[in-house]
Design an enzyme around this catalytic site. Structure first.
Site, PDB file in Angstrom:
ATOM      1  N   LEU A 187       0.822  -1.214   0.000  1.00  0.00           N
ATOM      2  CA  LEU A 187       0.000   0.000   0.000  1.00  0.00           C
ATOM      3  C   LEU A 187       0.852   1.259   0.000  1.00  0.00           C
ATOM      4  CD1 LEU A 187      -2.764   1.438   0.365  1.00  0.00           C
ATOM      5  CD2 LEU A 187      -2.577   0.968   2.819  1.00  0.00           C
ATOM      6  N   CYS A 188       0.466   2.230  -0.811  1.00  0.00           N
ATOM      7  CA  CYS A 188       1.045   3.572  -0.846  1.00  0.00           C
ATOM      8  C   CYS A 188       2.528   3.527  -1.239  1.00  0.00           C
ATOM      9  CB  CYS A 188       0.830   4.271   0.500  1.00  0.00           C
ATOM     10  SG  CYS A 188       1.065   6.052   0.441  1.00  0.00           S
ATOM     11  N   HIS A 189       3.458   3.776  -0.307  1.00  0.00           N
ATOM     12  CA  HIS A 189       4.881   3.637  -0.613  1.00  0.00           C
ATOM     13  C   HIS A 189       5.372   2.198  -0.404  1.00  0.00           C
ATOM     14  CE1 HIS A 189       4.734   8.063  -0.217  1.00  0.00           C
ATOM     15  NE2 HIS A 189       5.794   8.059  -1.011  1.00  0.00           N
ATOM     16  N   GLY A 264      -2.500  -0.439  -3.354  1.00  0.00           N
ATOM     17  CA  GLY A 264      -3.364   0.704  -3.080  1.00  0.00           C
ATOM     18  C   GLY A 264      -2.554   1.985  -3.170  1.00  0.00           C
TER      19      GLY A 264
END
Length: 283
Positions: A187-189, A264
């Site tokens: 997710l994200c980074h 995500g």
């Protein structure tokens, strides 16, 4: 510029160890005291042999920016917390590891202070976050065909860029997961850690589509004092160079499933990502 930064409270805040956390303006714009957690209800939680998720966290706190200043980071509490809540409510147990077994680094400045579910999660898991398992030990002694794992989860926060992308044990786990048809969640980074799956034979995720925190947003955040300077490198740029297609352009709630990889885009995606991951595993 300095006067304007002070006027708009856009100056990063010094920490006791010589780094900087986000400015008051960045905290106001980039974090929230609550989340959109939907309660994590599942009618038929998982009951079976593959009931565990291996969560690989960062143990490193400070990121040295391109200008030499250090950013106080770690794993983002919402990007780690909401997927954990979903996975546990869906019947899965989570084994928390860092590369060496050192404490999990958490971005405490992003903790949603008014969210009872998240606060309870971190209170209940405080000892485990302080004393996680060792990824090196897991790879050496527990990474076998009979291991009861359904997925590997790499939570976000800029801290996922520290130590994990070039960690050989991370790369071994990612290959092991794919060879055994396990899911990988990032997710994200968090997808920065997927860079560890590059070998002389190529990149494990070449040709995959992903949602990732956009480089374009990371390049803007120093203006409001979220970061104390330009990033040392760019996650999207590195992944794209290895054949990844990043399908989001905004730091939004978008998520994506490509084969057995679930990604995500940002903290805004944490709840949707947690539900998508859990429902996918349950299927």
């Amino acid at each position: 510029m300095g006067i304007l930064r002070k006027l708009f409270r856009a100056t990063p805040i010094p920490t006791t160890d010589g780094a900087f956390s986000p400015s008051p303006l960045a905290i106001k714009l980039g974090t929230s005291t609550t989340t959109d957690y939907d309660g994590g209800a599942y009618t038929k939680p998982y009951v079976g042999p593959k009931n565990r998720v291996l969560m690989i966290c960062t143990e490193e706190r400070n990121m040295t920016m391109a200008n030499g200043k250090k950013f106080s980071t770690g794993n983002h509490p919402v990007e780690m917390g909401l997927p954990m809540l979903h996975l546990m409510n869906a019947g899965f147990e989570i084994d928390i590891v860092t590369p060496t077994g050192a404490p999990v680094a958490i971005e405490q400045w992003a903790m949603p202070a008014d969210d009872a579910d998240v606060k309870r999660l971190y209170r209940d898991h405080a000892d485990i976050f302080a004393n996680p398992g060792s990824l090196a030990d897991f790879v050496a002694n527990k990474m076998d065909d009979g291991a009861p794992y359904a997925a590997v989860f790499i939570p976000g926060g800029h801290g996922a860029m520290l130590g994990l992308p070039d960690n050989k044990d991370v790369g071994k786990v990612l290959h092991w997961a794919q060879e055994r048809d396990m899911f990988t969640l990032a997710l994200c980074h968090g997808p920065a850690a997927l860079l560890a799956a590059k070998t002389e034979k190529g990149f494990l995720y070449n040709g995959y589509k992903m949602t990732v925190f956009p480089d374009s947003v990371d390049k803007q955040t120093p203006m409001i004092g979220y970061l104390p300077g330009p990033m040392p490198w760019w996650v999207g740029e590195k992944l794209t160079a290895l054949g990844v297609q990043i399908i989001n352009t905004k730091a939004d709630a978008s998520c994506h499933v490509d084969r057995r990889l679930i990604t995500g885009a940002s903290p805004k995606a944490a709840n949707a990502f947690g539900r998508l991951a859990s429902e996918t595993l349950l299927k």
